[in-house]
Design a protein around this motif. Structure first.
Motif, short mmCIF file in Angstrom:
data_model
loop_
_atom_site.label_atom_id
_atom_site.label_comp_id
_atom_site.label_asym_id
_atom_site.label_seq_id
_atom_site.Cartn_x
_atom_site.Cartn_y
_atom_site.Cartn_z
N PHE A 1 0.84 -1.20 0.00
CA PHE A 1 0.00 0.00 0.00
C PHE A 1 0.88 1.25 0.00
O PHE A 1 0.64 2.20 -0.74
N SER A 2 1.92 1.23 0.82
CA SER A 2 2.82 2.38 0.91
C SER A 2 3.51 2.64 -0.43
O SER A 2 3.64 3.78 -0.85
N ALA A 3 3.91 1.59 -1.13
CA ALA A 3 4.57 1.76 -2.42
C ALA A 3 3.61 2.34 -3.44
O ALA A 3 3.96 3.25 -4.19
N ASN B 1 1.70 7.81 -6.24
CA ASN B 1 0.73 8.86 -6.49
C ASN B 1 0.89 10.06 -5.54
O ASN B 1 0.16 11.02 -5.67
N GLN B 2 1.81 10.00 -4.62
CA GLN B 2 1.94 11.05 -3.62
C GLN B 2 2.29 12.40 -4.25
O GLN B 2 1.74 13.42 -3.86
N ALA C 1 -2.15 18.23 -6.66
CA ALA C 1 -3.59 18.51 -6.68
C ALA C 1 -3.99 19.36 -5.48
O ALA C 1 -4.77 20.31 -5.61
N ILE C 2 -3.44 19.05 -4.32
CA ILE C 2 -3.74 19.84 -3.12
C ILE C 2 -3.21 21.26 -3.28
O ILE C 2 -3.92 22.23 -3.03
N ASP C 3 -1.96 21.38 -3.71
CA ASP C 3 -1.37 22.71 -3.90
C ASP C 3 -2.17 23.54 -4.89
O ASP C 3 -2.39 24.74 -4.69
#
Length: 156
Positions: free
Chosen positions: A21-23, A28-29, A35-37
């Motif tokens: 999951f972390s990978a 996509n991080q 997208a947040i910025d």
């Protein structure tokens, strides 16, 4: 028949799932951060802090209360959407814009049932304000990330 797994096997399975999951999340991080910025950059100029003075009467006495909240400018001529619990009973409204400028506002409408209020910045009419656009709620699904922007408790 119930399977019995040793704590070591169970821990290893959970650890492998977490790493997988972390990978996938790491891939996509960067896109997620962009997208947040982008969303913050588009909306932040339209967010206002609202200082509220309300008046209530009790036992023949006039009582004044101060509170604060936030709202967002939705039209270039200064209409702001906020909550009824913020501005719905106001006798005086003072808004601080993202530019730190302070302008007085007036209550235009309110709906206690939906906890919505509309206020308008008081100005000479010769200027325009940055706005935020309403999104399409039918495009949002349960579990989608969302952002809440504002200034709760008068925080900057």
């Amino acid at each position: 028949m119930a399977h019995r797994y040793s704590p070591r096997v169970l821990f290893s399975t959970i650890l492998i799932a977490m790493i997988a999951f972390s990978a996938s999340a790491q891939i996509n991080q960067d896109q997620f951060r962009e997208a947040i910025d982008s969303a913050v950059e588009r909306v932040k100029p339209a967010v206002v802090r609202i200082q509220v003075v309300s008046t209530r009467y009790r036992d023949g006495r006039e009582l004044k209360y101060q509170s604060s909240g936030s709202g967002v400018i939705i039209s270039s001529d200064g209409y702001i959407v906020t909550n009824h619990h913020v501005a719905g009973n106001a006798t005086r409204l003072m808004c601080t814009l993202a530019s730190k400028e302070e302008l007085e506002a007036e209550l235009i409408g309110r709906d206690p049932m939906t906890d919505t209020a509309v206020i308008k910045l008081i100005h000479d009419g010769s200027r325009t304000f940055p706005t935020a656009e309403f999104g399409d709620s039918s495009a949002v699904r349960v579990g989608d990330p969302v952002l809440a922007m504002g200034s709760p408790m008068a925080l900057s």
